[in-house]
Design an enzyme around this catalytic site. Structure first.
Site, PDB file in Angstrom:
ATOM      1  N   HIS A  93       0.857  -1.179   0.000  1.00 34.05           N
ATOM      2  CA  HIS A  93       0.000   0.000   0.000  1.00 34.05           C
ATOM      3  C   HIS A  93       0.895   1.231   0.000  1.00 34.05           C
ATOM      4  O   HIS A  93       1.568   1.525   0.983  1.00 34.05           O
ATOM      5  CB  HIS A  93      -0.876  -0.043   1.258  1.00 34.05           C
ATOM      6  CG  HIS A  93      -1.770   1.124   1.421  1.00 34.05           C
ATOM      7  ND1 HIS A  93      -2.728   1.448   0.495  1.00 34.05           N
ATOM      8  CD2 HIS A  93      -1.845   2.058   2.395  1.00 34.05           C
ATOM      9  CE1 HIS A  93      -3.372   2.531   0.904  1.00 34.05           C
ATOM     10  NE2 HIS A  93      -2.843   2.916   2.054  1.00 34.05           N
TER      11      HIS A  93
ATOM     12  N   LYS B  90      -0.134  10.723   0.924  1.00 31.96           N
ATOM     13  CA  LYS B  90       0.718  10.099  -0.103  1.00 31.96           C
ATOM     14  C   LYS B  90       0.281  10.522  -1.499  1.00 31.96           C
ATOM     15  O   LYS B  90       1.095  10.966  -2.307  1.00 31.96           O
ATOM     16  CB  LYS B  90       0.633   8.568  -0.006  1.00 31.96           C
ATOM     17  CG  LYS B  90       1.213   7.987   1.260  1.00 31.96           C
ATOM     18  CD  LYS B  90       1.157   6.472   1.248  1.00 31.96           C
ATOM     19  CE  LYS B  90      -0.244   5.899   1.223  1.00 31.96           C
ATOM     20  NZ  LYS B  90      -1.003   6.146   2.457  1.00 31.96           N
TER      21      LYS B  90
ATOM     22  N   ASP C 236      -1.602   3.688  -4.727  1.00 32.46           N
ATOM     23  CA  ASP C 236      -2.327   2.860  -3.767  1.00 32.46           C
ATOM     24  C   ASP C 236      -1.892   1.408  -3.662  1.00 32.46           C
ATOM     25  O   ASP C 236      -1.504   0.978  -2.604  1.00 32.46           O
ATOM     26  CB  ASP C 236      -3.821   2.894  -4.053  1.00 32.46           C
ATOM     27  CG  ASP C 236      -4.545   3.545  -2.902  1.00 32.46           C
ATOM     28  OD1 ASP C 236      -3.874   4.255  -2.145  1.00 32.46           O
ATOM     29  OD2 ASP C 236      -5.739   3.348  -2.763  1.00 32.46           O
TER      30      ASP C 236
ATOM     31  N   ARG D 201      18.950  13.963  11.592  1.00 32.73           N
ATOM     32  CA  ARG D 201      19.262  15.373  11.406  1.00 32.73           C
ATOM     33  C   ARG D 201      20.513  15.551  10.561  1.00 32.73           C
ATOM     34  O   ARG D 201      20.813  16.641  10.115  1.00 32.73           O
ATOM     35  CB  ARG D 201      19.459  16.050  12.781  1.00 32.73           C
ATOM     36  CG  ARG D 201      18.250  15.913  13.689  1.00 32.73           C
ATOM     37  CD  ARG D 201      17.073  16.687  13.166  1.00 32.73           C
ATOM     38  NE  ARG D 201      17.301  18.110  13.241  1.00 32.73           N
ATOM     39  CZ  ARG D 201      16.948  18.867  14.279  1.00 32.73           C
ATOM     40  NH1 ARG D 201      16.327  18.335  15.298  1.00 32.73           N
ATOM     41  NH2 ARG D 201      17.201  20.149  14.271  1.00 32.73           N
TER      42      ARG D 201
END
Lengths: 331, 88
Positions: free
Chosen positions: A146, A167, A185, A252
């Site tokens: 998915h 998405k 999808d 980071r």
């Protein structure tokens, strides 16, 4: 895994250009529902001589120039009794290359035993390499995931995340910015040649549609043109969108590579926190550019750290020099 | 985790409208809800995913839910199938 793959499915494979098999069936049609269970071919030379030990009967039987010439010789000499034994085996099909035709007695036996007879104009060597490639795709490990698959600057980016995280909206914006949609999808992923993950829409018949909340189902091909879509693409980067969690530590620096395993293949993964005001498509574009740099051997974060280290070292040396000269001065 | 098999009983199968009904129902629950048909598994909160399943008349789908409200979610979805999505 695929349920079953019949000879009919083989004929129906929609392969183009240098992948095309150019197959058609010339006889034994009732047997087209026979399963192909092994992604391999067999050259039946030994079997035609009556030697059936370890006979690869579950494989596609390929008849090239040599085998066909031998069939002719057998028929001319009237030694056709081996055909009956040959066709007692439940082979998926017999396949003639070089546009050759089976000999009459052989063909009759094939028809009687309902063994499909296929024909192609390709030479045997070319046919076998194309057939092996096609079959290895068919028999490859498959997983449906998915997510959304887009091609960004030539990099196949699989966007994952919970439903409602954005998405499809992100992919839409990427398409709008000139990138390509592969599947929305339901992405069907195949592992090819052991280390390549090829993604495509789970249902080809449905084409390149997307569901955007508030808009409904839209057709990307019609709205953005054929340049905005792609049939399949290798997955080279996974981007996982998640709701911003202030308690979670996000990367980071980006100097270490994180990966996610799909069908046993490791793919670099980025976890990108989503919150209002963050322009996710641009972050993904940048990630794709960065991935290309990495493929060329340049790691932004590592190079940056190298310069920092170098700078610190020179700074260190300079301050020591200054300190030393001070001390000398005092002496 | 709860699993239940349901059968598509409306003539037209799961086309856009039933798919939207399923997604709207599934989205009301916190649980992770998946549909499986012929070994293919998709997220029940995704409309394109459900249509992609290609569930025609008499197709059997396994509903699987996992989470705090899994029982309610499976019940609600199974009811949709039983009522044929209020179609023929």
């Amino acid at each position: 895994m695929i349920k079953s793959f019949t000879v009919l499915d083989l004929l129906d494979l929609d392969l183009k250009e240098h992948d095309a098999l150019d197959l058609h069936c010339i006889g034994g049609r009732p047997g087209l529902t026979r399963d192909i269970r092994v992604p391999d071919i067999n050259r039946p030379g030994l079997a035609l001589n009556g030697f059936f030990d370890n006979f690869g009967e579950d494989r596609i039987q390929v008849f090239g120039r040599g085998e066909t010439a031998y069939l002719q010789e057998l028929e001319e000499a009237g030694r056709t009794e081996v055909f009956a034994e040959y066709f007692q085996h439940q082979m998926p099909c017999v396949l003639f290359t070089h546009g050759l035709d089976p000999t009459p007695a052989f063909f009759t036996q094939a028809e009687q035993s309902h063994t499909p007879v296929l024909k192609t104009d390709l030479p045997s060597s070319e046919l076998s390499s194309r057939l092996m490639r096609a079959l290895s795709n068919v028999f490859a490990a498959v997983e449906t995931i998915h997510g959304v698959l887009v091609e960004v600057f030539g990099i196949g980016v699989l966007i994952l995340g919970d439903s409602g995280v954005g998405k499809s909206e992100t992919a839409l914006e990427l398409v709008e910015r000139g990138h390509r949609l592969v599947a929305d999808d339901a992405v069907e992923i195949r592992c090819i040649a052991g280390n390549i993950l090829l993604g495509q829409g789970a249902n080809r018949a449905l084409g390149h549609h997307m569901e955007i909340r508030g808009l409904g189902i839209i057709n990307i091909t019609h709205l953005f043109g054929v340049g905005a879509i792609r049939e399949n693409k290798q997955i080279q980067l996974v981007v996982c969108l998640e709701y911003w969690d202030s308690n979670k530590e996000y990367d980071r620096i980006g100097a270490e590579d994180r990966t996610r395993e799909i069908l046993g293949v490791k793919v670099p993964i980025l976890e990108i926190p989503v919150k209002p005001g963050r322009n996710i498509p641009i972050i993904i574009e940048t990630a794709a550019r960065n991935e290309r740099l990495k493929k060329m051997g340049y790691y932004s974060a590592r190079e940056f750290n190298q310069s920092v280290l170098k700078w610190l070292e020179s700074e260190n040396a300079r301050s020591r020099y200054v300190q030393n000269s001070h001390e000398e001065h005092h002496d | 985790m709860i699993e239940r098999d349901v059968t598509v009983t409306n003539r037209a199968g799961i086309h856009a409208r039933p798919a939207a009904l399923i997604v709207q129902t599934a989205a009301k629950y916190q649980s992770q809800i998946m549909f499986t048909k012929d070994g293919e598994e998709i997220n029940a909160k995704s409309i394109m995913g459900i249509i992609t399943l290609g569930a025609a008349y008499q197709a059997v789908i396994t509903i699987r839910a996992e989470g705090s409200d899994e029982q309610d979610a499976v019940d609600a979805l199974a009811t949709l199938f039983d009522k044929r999505f209020e179609e023929e």
